[in-house]
Design an enzyme around this catalytic site. Structure first.
Site, PDB file in Angstrom:
ATOM      1  N   SER A  79      52.379  78.490 -13.408  1.00  0.00           N
ATOM      2  CA  SER A  79      53.558  78.501 -12.516  1.00  0.00           C
ATOM      3  C   SER A  79      53.191  79.424 -11.306  1.00  0.00           C
ATOM      4  CB  SER A  79      54.826  78.819 -12.966  1.00  0.00           C
ATOM      5  OG  SER A  79      55.353  77.529 -14.210  1.00  0.00           O
ATOM      6  N   HIS A 139      57.063  83.039 -10.356  1.00  0.00           N
ATOM      7  CA  HIS A 139      57.195  82.424  -9.243  1.00  0.00           C
ATOM      8  C   HIS A 139      57.054  82.934  -8.047  1.00  0.00           C
ATOM      9  CE1 HIS A 139      59.076  78.940 -11.806  1.00  0.00           C
ATOM     10  NE2 HIS A 139      57.879  79.491 -12.347  1.00  0.00           N
TER      11      HIS A 139
END
Length: 292
Positions: free
Chosen positions: A196, A243
């Site tokens: 991610s 993220h």
């Protein structure tokens, strides 16, 4: 040939309808956007005129076609690195299903006691490789499917725009920055894994390149907003730190790739990569010092 007009009256690139440009090919006079410009001895030429200039694909007096980052356009598959990265992620995922303890040995974890090994493990214990290996690690089918879909959709265009080496540097450094921020903020014994961080780095880079090439920003902003919303809603089960770290790193690197002055472009590009790597290492070293 009559060309489409952009809303402000400028011509639209003949290869990218809707992209405004005031530049025309010096040979055929068709409008071309920055992504299509090929430097010649005088002015710019379009890719079609360059290919038609000689049997080798380069017209006399015309420099080799360059991508938006200034690198030579690679021959062959323009999505080769993206496909290889997806293959590595899938291979590691399958290996984790059948090799006992593989995930535990590769997951990003700060400092924890492993009862099976009867010893302390983690980045703070010297296992720095976990910062990178965790970015290729997944445990759930939905997790790897979601990340690989994002990698495929975002990675291909970025690889073509930046070139293989620059694109690979963007991906790896974004994943590393995401892991480092997770290491700094998350609890020492809280594990983290997944691509991610790297995928969010591609999102940040896509935003920067879309602005640079004056593309429609709405699809990019919608994609980023959707993923930010998912991150916020599921923040208790998602490593939001990865993220955020990947997104910022990707944007910084991409700006360095396409935003620097032409005369010192290479220095600006690798300087941005060095800056992200340096900040990442400093964060990891400081966190390790705090834990030990």
């Amino acid at each position: 040939m009559e060309q489409d007009q952009a809303p402000n009256g400028l011509s639209s690139c003949y290869r990218h309808p809707g992209v405004e440009t005031g530049i025309r090919c010096t040979r055929c006079e068709r409008p071309i956007c920055p992504d299509c410009m090929v430097g010649a001895s005088v002015g710019f030429q379009c890719p079609d005129c360059v290919r038609g200039g000689s049997g080798t694909g380069h017209a006399p007096g015309v420099s080799r076609p360059r991508n938006v980052a200034g690198g030579a356009i690679a021959s062959g598959d323009q999505q080769l690195v993206t496909k290889v990265l997806i293959g590595i992620n899938v291979a590691v995922f399958l290996a984790g299903l059948f090799v006992s303890g593989l995930v535990d040995r590769l997951v990003m974890i700060g400092l924890a006691f492993d009862p099976e090994l009867a010893r302390v493990v983690g980045v703070a214990d010297g296992e720095w490789y976990r910062l990178l290996t965790a970015a290729f690690l997944h445990q759930e089918v939905w997790h790897i499917a979601f990340n690989m879909f994002g990698l495929w959709v975002l990675g291909g265009p970025l690889e073509a725009a930046l070139g293989r080496v620059r694109y690979l540097a963007l991906y790896l450094l974004s994943g590393l920055a995401g892991s480092a921020l997770t290491y700094v903020i998350a609890a020492p014994n809280q594990g983290s894994l997944g691509a991610s961080g790297a995928v969010f780095g591609l999102m940040g880079a896509t935003f920067v390149l879309a602005r640079r090439l004056r593309y429609d920003m709405r699809p990019v902003l919608g994609l980023i907003a959707l993923n930010v919303l998912i991150t916020v809603v599921f923040r208790d089960s998602i490593a939001w730190e990865a993220h955020l770290g990947g997104l910022v790193a990707g944007a910084v690197i991409a700006y360095g790739m396409v935003g620097g002055p032409r005369a010192t472009r290479a220095l600006f590009q690798w300087g941005a990569c060095g800056l992200v790597l340096g900040v990442t290492l400093v964060m990891a070293v400081m966190r390790t010092a705090a834990l030990t």
